[in-house]
Each structure stands twice: as C-alpha cells, then as structure tokens.
Design an enzyme around this catalytic site. Sequence first.
Site, short mmCIF file in Angstrom:
data_model
loop_
_atom_site.label_atom_id
_atom_site.label_comp_id
_atom_site.label_asym_id
_atom_site.label_seq_id
_atom_site.Cartn_x
_atom_site.Cartn_y
_atom_site.Cartn_z
N LEU A 87 22.23 61.97 61.83
CA LEU A 87 22.28 60.52 61.91
C LEU A 87 23.74 60.07 61.94
CD1 LEU A 87 19.52 59.62 59.31
CD2 LEU A 87 19.36 59.43 61.80
N GLN B 19 30.90 61.58 64.11
CA GLN B 19 29.78 60.88 63.48
C GLN B 19 30.16 59.45 63.10
OE1 GLN B 19 28.64 62.59 59.69
NE2 GLN B 19 26.48 62.06 60.01
N HIS C 274 32.89 63.01 76.05
CA HIS C 274 31.94 62.73 77.12
C HIS C 274 30.62 62.38 76.45
CE1 HIS C 274 29.55 63.96 80.90
NE2 HIS C 274 29.82 62.67 80.87
N THR D 176 27.12 74.15 71.78
CA THR D 176 26.73 74.88 70.57
C THR D 176 27.89 74.91 69.59
OG1 THR D 176 25.25 76.28 71.86
CG2 THR D 176 25.89 77.10 69.70
N LYS E 74 26.22 68.48 72.57
CA LYS E 74 26.04 69.10 73.89
C LYS E 74 26.44 70.56 73.89
CE LYS E 74 27.18 64.98 76.51
NZ LYS E 74 27.99 64.46 77.61
N ASP F 189 26.81 60.77 76.58
CA ASP F 189 25.59 60.36 77.29
C ASP F 189 24.70 59.76 76.21
OD1 ASP F 189 26.36 61.61 79.77
OD2 ASP F 189 25.76 63.53 78.90
#
EC number: 4.2.1.147
Length: 178
Positions: free
Chosen positions: A64, A99, A33, A84, A82, A35
Amino acid sequence: MFIKYAEVLNLVKNILKSMVGEALIGSGPEVAHIDLVIGPRGGSVEAAFMNSLAMPRQGHTPLLAVLEPNIQPKPTTLIVNKVTIKNVSQAALMFGPAQAAVAKAVMDSVADGVLPEEQADDIFIIVSVFIEWDAKDKDKVYEFNYEATKLAIARAMEGRPTVEEALAKKDSANHPFA
C-alpha cells in the site's frame, strides 16, 4: 498542451470507468517509469487491487502507498513493482521513497482537483513502479516517482494521449530505451 486541472473537474465529475496513465521522468538508474490504472469501487481495478494484494510472490510484493506508517492516501493506492526486487537496498527504495512519493502524488492530485475528493473513498489506484537494481539515490527516487505519478494521474484523468495524438507520433516516436 495538457488540460488545466480545473477543466478536468468539468470533464470528469465521476470516475465511472477504468482509466490508464503512464509517465517517464528522470534519468540514470533512478529513472521513474510509472504505469497506473484508476477505477471505481466494484470495478475491475478494485478486483485486480484485491487479488494482487492477496497474492504476493517472491520478488514481487504489492504494498500500500503510505504518506507515513498508518496514513494511507485516499484514494487507496497499491504499488506493484515492475522489476524483481533482488536486494535489500532495492527493497528499501521501494518500501520508502517510492512508496511515500506515490502516496504524496496521489494526495496532491486530490488537493489540486485532478482526482475528485468527493469520490476518494470509492476509487482504487494501482501504480506500477520501476526501481532499477543499480538505483542508489533515494532523493532522486522520491522526486522522479512523485513527478511521474502526478503526471500519469493527470494523463489518465485527461484521457491522454488521445487517439489523434498517438497517431500523430506513431512514425516519429523515439523510445529512450529502444
């Protein structure tokens, strides 16, 4: 349904304002998911990018996007989690397949003409990534995050959904996690 990539170039030749995109791809604990926000140098997205990178906190370490170590995508992209991060295996999925998937999706969006190549050094992207604590399959994490990031970028650049599209779905929407 969606505007073709070539048409996006005719609509948005310069990124002059912040844009927002979202996408949900996949299923199970590896579901992606995404955003994201895209904005120009000197804008609020750049400020948020720099602030986030400078202020990590326990369980939430911005990183990065990289295609491989020492090779960042252009536009420069920051990934924030999003959820922890609670364990090493979850961290390995974020600092690895997620990543790399985000970085590849950004570069493919430039190659496809969705993001303007001529502005790549003057755009900042922040991608919020969801890695569930029970996720295990790194190939699915990569695949789902790649597809979700590409779709979210396209939606941001196309201004999707439109107000009309959101109004049309407001009474019939079915959120998969509600």
